[in-house]
Structures are given as C-alpha cells and as structure tokens.
Design a protein around this motif. Sequence first.
Motif, PDB file in Angstrom:
ATOM      1  N   TYR A   1       0.814  -1.210   0.000  1.00  0.00           N
ATOM      2  CA  TYR A   1       0.000   0.000   0.000  1.00  0.00           C
ATOM      3  C   TYR A   1       0.853   1.268   0.000  1.00  0.00           C
ATOM      4  O   TYR A   1       1.990   1.270   0.494  1.00  0.00           O
ATOM      5  CB  TYR A   1      -0.904   0.033   1.239  1.00  0.00           C
ATOM      6  N   ALA A   2       0.262   2.332  -0.528  1.00  0.00           N
ATOM      7  CA  ALA A   2       0.840   3.655  -0.328  1.00  0.00           C
ATOM      8  C   ALA A   2       0.484   4.118   1.085  1.00  0.00           C
ATOM      9  O   ALA A   2      -0.627   3.896   1.570  1.00  0.00           O
ATOM     10  CB  ALA A   2       0.280   4.642  -1.352  1.00  0.00           C
ATOM     11  N   ILE A   3       1.446   4.768   1.718  1.00  0.00           N
ATOM     12  CA  ILE A   3       1.263   5.275   3.082  1.00  0.00           C
ATOM     13  C   ILE A   3       1.578   6.764   3.097  1.00  0.00           C
ATOM     14  O   ILE A   3       2.571   7.199   2.483  1.00  0.00           O
ATOM     15  CB  ILE A   3       2.200   4.552   4.071  1.00  0.00           C
ATOM     16  N   ALA A   4       0.763   7.534   3.786  1.00  0.00           N
ATOM     17  CA  ALA A   4       0.946   8.978   3.823  1.00  0.00           C
ATOM     18  C   ALA A   4       0.851   9.510   5.243  1.00  0.00           C
ATOM     19  O   ALA A   4       0.291   8.876   6.133  1.00  0.00           O
ATOM     20  CB  ALA A   4      -0.096   9.667   2.949  1.00  0.00           C
ATOM     21  N   TRP A   5       1.416  10.691   5.398  1.00  0.00           N
ATOM     22  CA  TRP A   5       1.236  11.481   6.611  1.00  0.00           C
ATOM     23  C   TRP A   5       0.433  12.721   6.248  1.00  0.00           C
ATOM     24  O   TRP A   5       0.746  13.412   5.274  1.00  0.00           O
ATOM     25  CB  TRP A   5       2.583  11.901   7.198  1.00  0.00           C
ATOM     26  N   PHE A   6      -0.601  12.987   7.018  1.00  0.00           N
ATOM     27  CA  PHE A   6      -1.415  14.185   6.897  1.00  0.00           C
ATOM     28  C   PHE A   6      -1.248  14.990   8.182  1.00  0.00           C
ATOM     29  O   PHE A   6      -0.831  14.475   9.218  1.00  0.00           O
ATOM     30  CB  PHE A   6      -2.895  13.819   6.736  1.00  0.00           C
ATOM     31  N   ARG A   7      -1.655  16.245   8.118  1.00  0.00           N
ATOM     32  CA  ARG A   7      -1.700  17.058   9.330  1.00  0.00           C
ATOM     33  C   ARG A   7      -2.938  17.935   9.297  1.00  0.00           C
ATOM     34  O   ARG A   7      -3.475  18.245   8.232  1.00  0.00           O
ATOM     35  CB  ARG A   7      -0.435  17.892   9.503  1.00  0.00           C
ATOM     36  N   GLN A   8      -3.356  18.317  10.479  1.00  0.00           N
ATOM     37  CA  GLN A   8      -4.564  19.132  10.581  1.00  0.00           C
ATOM     38  C   GLN A   8      -4.464  20.072  11.770  1.00  0.00           C
ATOM     39  O   GLN A   8      -4.014  19.672  12.861  1.00  0.00           O
ATOM     40  CB  GLN A   8      -5.802  18.246  10.732  1.00  0.00           C
ATOM     41  N   VAL A   9      -4.872  21.313  11.540  1.00  0.00           N
ATOM     42  CA  VAL A   9      -4.989  22.288  12.606  1.00  0.00           C
ATOM     43  C   VAL A   9      -6.457  22.667  12.720  1.00  0.00           C
ATOM     44  O   VAL A   9      -7.222  22.532  11.761  1.00  0.00           O
ATOM     45  CB  VAL A   9      -4.128  23.546  12.345  1.00  0.00           C
ATOM     46  N   PRO A  10      -6.891  23.135  13.896  1.00  0.00           N
ATOM     47  CA  PRO A  10      -8.306  23.474  14.075  1.00  0.00           C
ATOM     48  C   PRO A  10      -8.793  24.478  13.034  1.00  0.00           C
ATOM     49  O   PRO A  10      -8.118  25.468  12.749  1.00  0.00           O
ATOM     50  CB  PRO A  10      -8.335  24.066  15.484  1.00  0.00           C
ATOM     51  N   GLY A  11      -9.943  24.199  12.463  1.00  0.00           N
ATOM     52  CA  GLY A  11     -10.539  25.102  11.501  1.00  0.00           C
ATOM     53  C   GLY A  11     -10.073  24.938  10.076  1.00  0.00           C
ATOM     54  O   GLY A  11     -10.555  25.644   9.180  1.00  0.00           O
ATOM     55  N   LYS A  12      -9.141  24.025   9.859  1.00  0.00           N
ATOM     56  CA  LYS A  12      -8.620  23.801   8.509  1.00  0.00           C
ATOM     57  C   LYS A  12      -8.798  22.345   8.108  1.00  0.00           C
ATOM     58  O   LYS A  12      -8.901  21.460   8.947  1.00  0.00           O
ATOM     59  CB  LYS A  12      -7.150  24.193   8.423  1.00  0.00           C
ATOM     60  N   GLU A  13      -8.791  22.124   6.799  1.00  0.00           N
ATOM     61  CA  GLU A  13      -8.889  20.766   6.297  1.00  0.00           C
ATOM     62  C   GLU A  13      -7.579  20.012   6.513  1.00  0.00           C
ATOM     63  O   GLU A  13      -6.507  20.608   6.590  1.00  0.00           O
ATOM     64  CB  GLU A  13      -9.230  20.781   4.805  1.00  0.00           C
ATOM     65  N   ARG A  14      -7.727  18.705   6.604  1.00  0.00           N
ATOM     66  CA  ARG A  14      -6.549  17.860   6.719  1.00  0.00           C
ATOM     67  C   ARG A  14      -5.770  17.925   5.402  1.00  0.00           C
ATOM     68  O   ARG A  14      -6.355  17.822   4.327  1.00  0.00           O
ATOM     69  CB  ARG A  14      -7.006  16.432   7.013  1.00  0.00           C
ATOM     70  N   GLU A  15      -4.452  18.115   5.501  1.00  0.00           N
ATOM     71  CA  GLU A  15      -3.649  18.218   4.284  1.00  0.00           C
ATOM     72  C   GLU A  15      -2.565  17.146   4.260  1.00  0.00           C
ATOM     73  O   GLU A  15      -2.002  16.779   5.305  1.00  0.00           O
ATOM     74  CB  GLU A  15      -3.004  19.607   4.160  1.00  0.00           C
ATOM     75  N   ALA A  16      -2.302  16.656   3.059  1.00  0.00           N
ATOM     76  CA  ALA A  16      -1.262  15.648   2.879  1.00  0.00           C
ATOM     77  C   ALA A  16       0.105  16.306   2.975  1.00  0.00           C
ATOM     78  O   ALA A  16       0.391  17.280   2.279  1.00  0.00           O
ATOM     79  CB  ALA A  16      -1.424  14.966   1.530  1.00  0.00           C
ATOM     80  N   VAL A  17       0.944  15.762   3.832  1.00  0.00           N
ATOM     81  CA  VAL A  17       2.277  16.297   4.041  1.00  0.00           C
ATOM     82  C   VAL A  17       3.311  15.507   3.238  1.00  0.00           C
ATOM     83  O   VAL A  17       4.192  16.071   2.600  1.00  0.00           O
ATOM     84  CB  VAL A  17       2.634  16.259   5.537  1.00  0.00           C
ATOM     85  N   ALA A  18       3.199  14.188   3.275  1.00  0.00           N
ATOM     86  CA  ALA A  18       4.155  13.333   2.567  1.00  0.00           C
ATOM     87  C   ALA A  18       3.507  11.986   2.308  1.00  0.00           C
ATOM     88  O   ALA A  18       2.660  11.544   3.079  1.00  0.00           O
ATOM     89  CB  ALA A  18       5.433  13.149   3.378  1.00  0.00           C
ATOM     90  N   CYS A  19       3.925  11.358   1.228  1.00  0.00           N
ATOM     91  CA  CYS A  19       3.378  10.048   0.878  1.00  0.00           C
ATOM     92  C   CYS A  19       4.471   9.188   0.276  1.00  0.00           C
ATOM     93  O   CYS A  19       5.321   9.696  -0.478  1.00  0.00           O
ATOM     94  CB  CYS A  19       2.217  10.200  -0.095  1.00  0.00           C
ATOM     95  N   SER A  20       4.440   7.909   0.589  1.00  0.00           N
ATOM     96  CA  SER A  20       5.362   6.938   0.021  1.00  0.00           C
ATOM     97  C   SER A  20       4.555   5.961  -0.824  1.00  0.00           C
ATOM     98  O   SER A  20       3.706   5.230  -0.306  1.00  0.00           O
ATOM     99  CB  SER A  20       6.095   6.196   1.135  1.00  0.00           C
ATOM    100  N   SER A  21       4.837   5.956  -2.120  1.00  0.00           N
ATOM    101  CA  SER A  21       4.151   5.066  -3.042  1.00  0.00           C
ATOM    102  C   SER A  21       4.870   3.740  -3.123  1.00  0.00           C
ATOM    103  O   SER A  21       6.092   3.718  -3.221  1.00  0.00           O
ATOM    104  CB  SER A  21       4.109   5.710  -4.434  1.00  0.00           C
ATOM    105  N   HIS A  22       4.108   2.655  -3.093  1.00  0.00           N
ATOM    106  CA  HIS A  22       4.748   1.354  -3.208  1.00  0.00           C
ATOM    107  C   HIS A  22       5.199   1.063  -4.628  1.00  0.00           C
ATOM    108  O   HIS A  22       6.294   0.595  -4.862  1.00  0.00           O
ATOM    109  CB  HIS A  22       3.806   0.242  -2.760  1.00  0.00           C
TER     110      HIS A  22
END
Length: 123
Positions: free
Chosen positions: A31-52
Amino acid sequence: VQLQASGGGLVQPGGSLRLSCAASGFTLDWYAIAWFRQVPGKEREAVACSSHSDGNSYYLESVKGRFTISRANAESTAYLQMNSLKPEDTAVYYCARRRGLMCGIHAMTYDYWGQGTLVTVSS
C-alpha cells in the motif's frame, strides 16, 4: 487493520522530530502510506506520501527539503523525519493507508487512519 502514530511532542523552532506509524493487520509493502496534518478550523492536508509501486514520494511544497518519509516494510512501520521545524508545522499528524499502490493528496482516498499525534513547535 490498525495504524498507530507516535513520536509527537513539543520542540523548539529549528528542532527535529521523528514520527512513527506502526501498522498491523495488513502487509505494509502492498500500500501507499501517507502522513497528513490538521490544525483546528482547517482541512486535513497531505504532508508526505510513500508510493509502493514506483518508489516515488510526494511532499507538500512547504516541507520539501525538511521532511522525509520512509518505510521499513519488514517492521511494518513508516516514519516521518521532520527537520528544521517551524511554528507553522504545529498540527496533529496522522498516518494513513491509501486504497492502492499510488500516492494521492485527497484524504477521502485513504481508508485507514492512525489516531494522530500532536506536534507543537514553539519557543
């Protein structure tokens, strides 16, 4: 299927942290695995992803050159090394598994999520 994120904490600007994502119940290598981050009031955003499938990685523009995603498939663990941290990196960070081998930036295409780990960058 479970993902467990850890490694967050309080760090001064310019410091480093390494987040870990322990996977269980599936083969991380498939599987591809990613890290997201989120702050209050904002949408979750993709920070980094590793593609298999092709070994490529994706990084949010603002973290390029500072963050590195890696995976130890034999240990069923993914990592996010974060260097030169800035106050604007403060957020709850989540790891997630994508439906498929390729990376994507839309949270809705990820089917399993870790519980989140808080990263606070402050002096």
